[in-house]
Design a protein around this motif. Sequence first.
Motif, short mmCIF file in Angstrom:
data_model
loop_
_atom_site.label_atom_id
_atom_site.label_comp_id
_atom_site.label_asym_id
_atom_site.label_seq_id
_atom_site.Cartn_x
_atom_site.Cartn_y
_atom_site.Cartn_z
N UNK A 7 0.79 -1.24 0.10
CA UNK A 7 0.08 0.04 -0.07
C UNK A 7 0.86 1.31 0.11
N UNK A 8 2.18 1.19 -0.53
CA UNK A 8 2.75 2.38 -0.59
C UNK A 8 2.42 3.25 -1.96
N UNK A 9 2.23 2.18 -2.97
CA UNK A 9 1.61 3.00 -4.18
C UNK A 9 2.72 3.63 -5.03
N UNK A 10 3.85 3.25 -4.63
CA UNK A 10 5.00 4.07 -5.50
C UNK A 10 4.91 3.95 -6.80
N UNK A 63 8.80 -3.25 -4.20
CA UNK A 63 9.53 -4.42 -3.64
C UNK A 63 10.98 -3.36 -3.51
N UNK A 64 11.45 -3.39 -1.98
CA UNK A 64 12.61 -2.85 -1.68
C UNK A 64 13.67 -3.66 -1.75
N UNK A 65 14.87 -3.33 -2.18
CA UNK A 65 16.23 -4.23 -2.08
C UNK A 65 17.38 -3.30 -1.41
N UNK A 66 18.19 -4.17 -0.75
CA UNK A 66 19.17 -3.61 0.04
C UNK A 66 20.39 -4.75 -0.44
N UNK A 67 21.72 -4.20 -0.25
CA UNK A 67 23.09 -5.02 -0.59
C UNK A 67 23.31 -5.18 0.78
N UNK A 68 24.04 -6.34 1.09
CA UNK A 68 24.75 -6.59 2.39
C UNK A 68 26.27 -6.61 2.36
N UNK A 69 26.91 -6.11 3.09
CA UNK A 69 28.50 -6.05 3.05
C UNK A 69 28.79 -7.36 3.82
N UNK A 70 30.14 -7.74 3.98
CA UNK A 70 30.54 -9.06 4.55
C UNK A 70 30.03 -9.14 6.08
N UNK A 99 27.19 -7.94 7.16
CA UNK A 99 25.66 -8.02 7.10
C UNK A 99 25.13 -6.51 7.22
N UNK A 100 26.01 -5.39 7.10
CA UNK A 100 25.50 -3.91 6.97
C UNK A 100 24.58 -4.02 5.86
N UNK A 101 23.41 -3.15 6.03
CA UNK A 101 22.52 -3.19 4.87
C UNK A 101 22.63 -1.52 4.09
N UNK A 102 22.68 -1.52 3.09
CA UNK A 102 22.72 -0.41 2.03
C UNK A 102 21.56 -0.38 1.16
N UNK A 103 20.43 0.53 1.20
CA UNK A 103 19.46 0.58 0.37
C UNK A 103 19.78 0.58 -1.03
N UNK A 104 19.39 -0.25 -2.07
CA UNK A 104 19.70 -0.23 -3.35
C UNK A 104 18.48 0.62 -4.22
N UNK A 105 17.18 0.20 -4.00
CA UNK A 105 16.21 0.97 -4.82
C UNK A 105 15.03 0.13 -4.66
N UNK A 106 13.63 0.84 -5.39
CA UNK A 106 12.50 0.24 -5.42
C UNK A 106 12.04 -0.29 -6.95
N UNK A 107 11.55 -1.35 -7.14
CA UNK A 107 11.04 -1.86 -8.25
C UNK A 107 9.32 -2.14 -7.91
N UNK A 108 8.60 -2.37 -8.93
CA UNK A 108 7.20 -2.23 -8.94
C UNK A 108 6.96 -3.86 -8.39
#
Length: 380
Positions: A284-287, A294-301, A303-312
């Motif tokens: 219900x974010x209606x982006x 869908x939100x995606x994050x990369x993880x370093x060695x 486990x620290x999260x870095x936001x990547x982006x949103x997709x439909x």
Amino acid sequence: MLFLALGLGLLSALVQTGNAANIFVSHYSGTIYSLTLTGSGSSYTLTQNSTVAIGGQPSWMTFNSTTRELYVSDETGSGSAQVASVSAATNGGLKLSGKASAPLGAVANVQYGGGNYLASAHYQTSMITTHKLPLTSGASAFQTFTLTMSGRGPNSRQDVPHPHETIVDPTGAFILAPDLGADLIRIYKIDASTGKLTACTPYTDTPGTGPRHATFWGKNTLYVGNELANSVHSFSVSYPAGGCITLTKLQTLTTMPGGKSAPSGTKVGEVHVKDNFLYASNRRDLTFSPNDSMASFSLDTSGTMTFQGLTSSGGTYPRTFQVNQEGDLVVIGDQTTANVVVVKRDVSTGLLGPQVASMRIGSVGQAENDNGLSAVLWDE
């Protein structure tokens, strides 16, 4: 030339058959579906294989690929409820194989204890229950934990405990249950000899967080998606000798770009990890109006999260999703629009998209209601 054309046509059919994958779908109408995805590259097709009516309000599925049994939770809110098992043939055929009585309002389950037990979270009735497997008619819960909390939380939905999931840690010795109502991550130790659970000291989160869904990354890192705060926490996990596991919060990120707050009405759904990437569904974010994201994050060695982006998400209210074992496809279940969406996933960057298939399943739902599509799983 005719022989060549026929040969190419046959080769194409064989390629599609070779790339076929089954997908299980549950719908709040009381039906479980089996779909087949065929294709490759950017050309895929979803077709319906089989259905089985099990009644109630199926809300969640756990699949045992060895026994080929689906274990289905029932979110029925009045009268009587059940937990059911469905046998899944390799050709996609489905058959109801067992039922047992259960408290109302189950929203998730997990198999544990060498596959001999099932632990369920009951959102509505504030309970954690376990059942012995296989499920048999007339059987009731093996154990029942009635949950309590010290007082109401700051959110109107935090009037009573609302456990929203049960997961097993990578060692198989503990079950964790995020509790949206009590702002707790409840922890239970498993007795390997009896299958019985013993409650440990829970992790207490910030009031109003609303932990909903969790996933491990290796043995020592846990990620929790928070429905009320629309954020993801990372935790380090330690295993004191002979005791219960303990959680230490390391990081919190929102599921929006730049750490922004989610639009009003947004509710984080599931979180899943694949390789060095983490994913969360935003309901219900209606982006991508009228669709959610869908939100995606990369993880370093570490486990620290870095936001990547949103997709439909390809629809509205993405309650459920799963990355396939190969890592190149993600199936998304959009609850309100009641459609199954398959998107490509870049195995190197972890980024999602584009959409390669979509299929409407059963009747559409209404936002904020327990109807429409409830869960999707790869047959893996």
